[in-house]
Design a protein around this motif. Structure first.
Motif, PDB file in Angstrom:
ATOM      1  N   ALA A  71       0.732  -1.460   0.060  1.00  0.00           N
ATOM      2  CA  ALA A  71      -0.422   0.364  -0.383  1.00  0.00           C
ATOM      3  C   ALA A  71       1.061   1.463  -0.131  1.00  0.00           C
ATOM      4  CB  ALA A  71      -0.666   0.073   1.275  1.00  0.00           C
ATOM      5  N   GLY A  72       2.037   1.500   0.701  1.00  0.00           N
ATOM      6  CA  GLY A  72       3.187   2.186   1.229  1.00  0.00           C
ATOM      7  C   GLY A  72       3.700   2.106  -0.718  1.00  0.00           C
ATOM      8  N   ALA A 100       3.799   5.385  -5.624  1.00  0.00           N
ATOM      9  CA  ALA A 100       3.496   5.802  -6.964  1.00  0.00           C
ATOM     10  C   ALA A 100       2.814   6.226  -7.360  1.00  0.00           C
ATOM     11  CB  ALA A 100       3.198   4.414  -7.333  1.00  0.00           C
ATOM     12  N   ALA A 101       1.510   6.786  -6.950  1.00  0.00           N
ATOM     13  CA  ALA A 101       0.215   7.448  -7.650  1.00  0.00           C
ATOM     14  C   ALA A 101       0.324   9.106  -6.752  1.00  0.00           C
ATOM     15  CB  ALA A 101      -1.234   7.062  -6.131  1.00  0.00           C
ATOM     16  N   GLY A 102       1.409   9.076  -5.749  1.00  0.00           N
ATOM     17  CA  GLY A 102       1.439  10.402  -5.587  1.00  0.00           C
ATOM     18  C   GLY A 102       2.557  11.705  -6.452  1.00  0.00           C
ATOM     19  N   ILE A 103       3.907  10.721  -6.951  1.00  0.00           N
ATOM     20  CA  ILE A 103       4.109  11.408  -7.922  1.00  0.00           C
ATOM     21  C   ILE A 103       3.524  11.300  -9.462  1.00  0.00           C
ATOM     22  CG2 ILE A 103       6.883  10.510  -9.115  1.00  0.00           C
ATOM     23  CD1 ILE A 103       7.815   8.572  -7.074  1.00  0.00           C
ATOM     24  N   THR A 104       2.896  10.957  -9.572  1.00  0.00           N
ATOM     25  CA  THR A 104       2.296  10.397 -10.982  1.00  0.00           C
ATOM     26  C   THR A 104       0.912  11.317 -10.831  1.00  0.00           C
ATOM     27  OG1 THR A 104       1.024   8.306 -10.776  1.00  0.00           O
ATOM     28  CG2 THR A 104       3.324   8.536 -11.958  1.00  0.00           C
ATOM     29  N   GLY A 105       0.824  12.296  -9.163  1.00  0.00           N
ATOM     30  CA  GLY A 105      -0.767  13.102  -9.552  1.00  0.00           C
ATOM     31  C   GLY A 105      -2.415  11.820  -9.651  1.00  0.00           C
ATOM     32  N   GLU A 106      -1.840  10.803  -8.753  1.00  0.00           N
ATOM     33  CA  GLU A 106      -3.474   9.575  -9.165  1.00  0.00           C
ATOM     34  C   GLU A 106      -3.942   9.203  -7.715  1.00  0.00           C
ATOM     35  OE1 GLU A 106      -2.452   7.885 -13.238  1.00  0.00           O
ATOM     36  OE2 GLU A 106      -0.976   7.265 -12.091  1.00  0.00           O
ATOM     37  N   LEU A 107      -3.165  10.538  -6.649  1.00  0.00           N
ATOM     38  CA  LEU A 107      -3.688   9.825  -5.480  1.00  0.00           C
ATOM     39  C   LEU A 107      -5.452   9.334  -5.334  1.00  0.00           C
ATOM     40  CD1 LEU A 107      -1.248  11.184  -2.513  1.00  0.00           C
ATOM     41  CD2 LEU A 107      -1.368   9.593  -3.437  1.00  0.00           C
ATOM     42  N   TYR A 108      -5.862   9.855  -6.465  1.00  0.00           N
ATOM     43  CA  TYR A 108      -7.369   9.824  -6.160  1.00  0.00           C
ATOM     44  C   TYR A 108      -8.068   8.920  -6.224  1.00  0.00           C
ATOM     45  CZ  TYR A 108      -7.559  10.850 -11.630  1.00  0.00           C
ATOM     46  OH  TYR A 108      -7.065  10.212 -12.456  1.00  0.00           O
ATOM     47  N   SER A 109      -7.046   7.888  -7.501  1.00  0.00           N
ATOM     48  CA  SER A 109      -7.629   7.107  -8.155  1.00  0.00           C
ATOM     49  C   SER A 109      -7.474   5.590  -7.101  1.00  0.00           C
ATOM     50  CB  SER A 109      -6.602   6.381  -9.371  1.00  0.00           C
ATOM     51  OG  SER A 109      -5.367   5.855  -8.536  1.00  0.00           O
ATOM     52  N   PHE A 110      -6.861   5.995  -5.808  1.00  0.00           N
ATOM     53  CA  PHE A 110      -7.471   4.351  -4.524  1.00  0.00           C
ATOM     54  C   PHE A 110      -9.094   4.495  -4.370  1.00  0.00           C
ATOM     55  CE2 PHE A 110      -2.817   5.989  -3.922  1.00  0.00           C
ATOM     56  CZ  PHE A 110      -2.443   4.515  -4.422  1.00  0.00           C
ATOM     57  N   PHE A 126      -9.960   5.832   3.622  1.00  0.00           N
ATOM     58  CA  PHE A 126      -8.885   5.058   3.210  1.00  0.00           C
ATOM     59  C   PHE A 126      -8.963   4.121   4.220  1.00  0.00           C
ATOM     60  CE2 PHE A 126      -9.820   8.349   0.481  1.00  0.00           C
ATOM     61  CZ  PHE A 126     -10.327   7.523  -1.193  1.00  0.00           C
ATOM     62  N   PRO A 127      -8.902   3.824   5.119  1.00  0.00           N
ATOM     63  CA  PRO A 127      -8.440   3.137   6.556  1.00  0.00           C
ATOM     64  C   PRO A 127      -7.100   2.632   6.048  1.00  0.00           C
ATOM     65  CG  PRO A 127     -10.053   1.722   5.765  1.00  0.00           C
ATOM     66  CD  PRO A 127     -10.198   2.856   4.988  1.00  0.00           C
ATOM     67  N   LYS A 147     -12.181  13.082  -6.253  1.00  0.00           N
ATOM     68  CA  LYS A 147     -12.896  12.333  -7.353  1.00  0.00           C
ATOM     69  C   LYS A 147     -11.579  12.125  -8.203  1.00  0.00           C
ATOM     70  CE  LYS A 147     -17.490  11.998  -4.775  1.00  0.00           C
ATOM     71  NZ  LYS A 147     -16.784  13.047  -3.500  1.00  0.00           N
ATOM     72  N   THR A 148     -11.415  12.987  -9.187  1.00  0.00           N
ATOM     73  CA  THR A 148     -10.736  13.419 -10.364  1.00  0.00           C
ATOM     74  C   THR A 148      -9.317  13.804  -9.968  1.00  0.00           C
ATOM     75  OG1 THR A 148     -11.572  15.257 -10.984  1.00  0.00           O
ATOM     76  CG2 THR A 148     -13.217  13.650 -11.103  1.00  0.00           C
ATOM     77  N   PHE A 149      -8.556  14.297 -10.908  1.00  0.00           N
ATOM     78  CA  PHE A 149      -7.095  14.923 -10.849  1.00  0.00           C
ATOM     79  C   PHE A 149      -7.278  16.036 -10.434  1.00  0.00           C
ATOM     80  CE2 PHE A 149      -4.235  17.373 -12.805  1.00  0.00           C
ATOM     81  CZ  PHE A 149      -2.918  16.799 -12.087  1.00  0.00           C
ATOM     82  N   GLY A 150      -8.511  16.792 -11.247  1.00  0.00           N
ATOM     83  CA  GLY A 150      -8.453  18.489 -10.786  1.00  0.00           C
ATOM     84  C   GLY A 150      -9.267  18.477  -9.522  1.00  0.00           C
ATOM     85  N   GLU A 151      -9.773  17.237  -8.678  1.00  0.00           N
ATOM     86  CA  GLU A 151     -10.751  18.169  -8.022  1.00  0.00           C
ATOM     87  C   GLU A 151      -9.307  17.787  -6.024  1.00  0.00           C
ATOM     88  OE1 GLU A 151     -13.488  15.491  -6.845  1.00  0.00           O
ATOM     89  OE2 GLU A 151     -15.427  16.405  -8.376  1.00  0.00           O
TER      90      GLU A 151
END
Length: 266
Positions: A19-20, A25-35, A106-107, A133-137
Motif C-alpha cells: 500500500a505504501g 507511485a500514485a503521488g508521483i504521477t498525481g493519481e492519489l484520487y484513483s484509490f 482510506f483506512p 474523485k478526479t485529478f483536478g479535484e
C-alpha cells in the motif's frame, strides 16, 4: 496493543508495504484520487482479519497518544514542517497532522507517513473527510507536488477601492498549463478557504503599510510609493512566488488608485 490485534496487524505487513509503495507511485504521477473509497461500516473486517475501526484507531491510539512509542513518529513528521509553518496554507502554525486521504475513507493509509501532513488547525479541520474523485479535484500534496506549482505564479490579488483599502485573492494559473493542473490549484485554494484567510491577514498588514506610507512617503508622491511596493514585491517573490504577501504587494504596486490616494484613506 493487545496480543490479538498485534498478531492480526503483523499478518498484514506485506499488505501495508505494498500500500505504501502504491501510494508513493500514485503521488508521483498525481493519481492519489484513483484509490478506491472504503464505505464499509467501522465494525466490518476490511483487510485480512482486521476491522475498519481497528485500522483507523491505530492512528489515534498508537500514533497520537503521547504515552505510546509511535508518538515519536508523529512528532518527527510534525517537526518536518518548514519553520513550523503549515505547508498547506503557508501561514498557520503546524500543530497537528492531516490525513491527505482521510482515514475514514482510506483506512489502509491511516498511519502511512506519506499520507500524514503537518498542518495548522484551520487546514486540518477545514478538509474534514473531503477527498478528490478526479485529478483536478485534488489539493496540492506537499511531498509530491513541486515543479510548476511552485515555480510558476498562480496566486494573485486585486485591490478593492474600499475605505480603508482591502485585498481580494484569486487563482490565475498560466495559460499554457494543462486544464487538470489549473483545476488543482483552484481546488487547493477553494478547499482550504485560502481567499478568505489571506484577506484577513492582508487587512492587518495593510494597516501597517498605510501607516508607514503616510509617515514617510506621502510627501514624495505616487512614484515613490510604487517604487517601494515594487521592491517589496520582488523581495516576496524571491521567497515564494505564491505567497499571499507576494500577491498582495504585486496588486498594490499595480494599483494607481492605491499609490496615489488609497493608502491615505481611513
Amino acid at each position: 496493543m493487545n496480543a490479538s490485534l498485534r498478531e492480526r496487524i503483523l499478518e498484514l505487513a506485506p499488505t501495508f508495504a505494498l500500500a505504501g509503495s502504491n501510494y508513493s507511485a500514485a503521488g508521483i504521477t498525481g493519481e492519489l484520487y484513483s484509490f478506491p473509497v472504503n464505505n464499509q461500516p467501522n465494525e466490518e473486517i476490511v483487510i485480512g482479519r482486521v476491522r475498519k475501526d481497528e485500522l483507523k484507531d491505530m492512528y489515534s491510539y498508537y500514533l497520537v497518544e503521547k504515552s505510546k512509542p509511535g508518538r515519536s513518529v508523529y512528532d518527527l513528521i510534525l517537526s518536518s514542517a518548514p519553520n513550523g509553518i503549515c505547508p498547506l496554507c503557508g501561514v498557520g502554525h503546524a500543530v497537528t497532522l492531516d490525513h491527505f486521504l482521510p482515514k475514514a475513507k482510506f483506512p489502509i493509509f491511516s498511519i502511512l507517513p506519506l499520507n500524514l501532513i503537518p498542518a495548522c488547525r484551520d487546514c486540518n479541520t477545514g478538509k474534514l473527510t473531503a477527498y478528490a474523485k478526479t485529478f483536478g479535484e485534488q489539493s496540492l500534496h506537499p511531498y509530491f507536488d513541486h515543479g510548476k506549482y511552485i515555480d510558476d505564479q498562480w496566486l494573485f490579488a486585486r485591490v478593492e477601492q474600499t475605505v480603508p483599502a482591502s485585498i481580494r485573492f484569486f487563482v490565475a494559473p498560466p495559460a499554457n498549463w494543462p486544464d487538470g493542473d489549473k483545476e488543482r490549484v483552484l481546488s487547493h485554494f477553494m478547499s482550504l478557504k485560502l481567499g478568505e484567510r489571506f484577506s484577513v491577514l492582508a487587512a492587518g498588514e495593510l494597516a501597517s503599510i498605510n501607516a508607514m506610507l503616510k509617515a514617510y512617503i506621502v510627501g514624495i508622491g505616487p512614484y515613490a510609493v510604487r517604487e517601494y511596493l515594487n521592491a517589496c514585491t520582488m523581495a516576496e517573490l524571491s521567497l515564494h512566488k505564491n505567497s499571499w504577501k507576494a500577491a498582495m504587494f504585486l496588486a498594490l504596486a499595480g494599483s494607481n488608485w492605491f499609490c496615489q490616494t488609497g493608502f491615505q484613506l481611513e
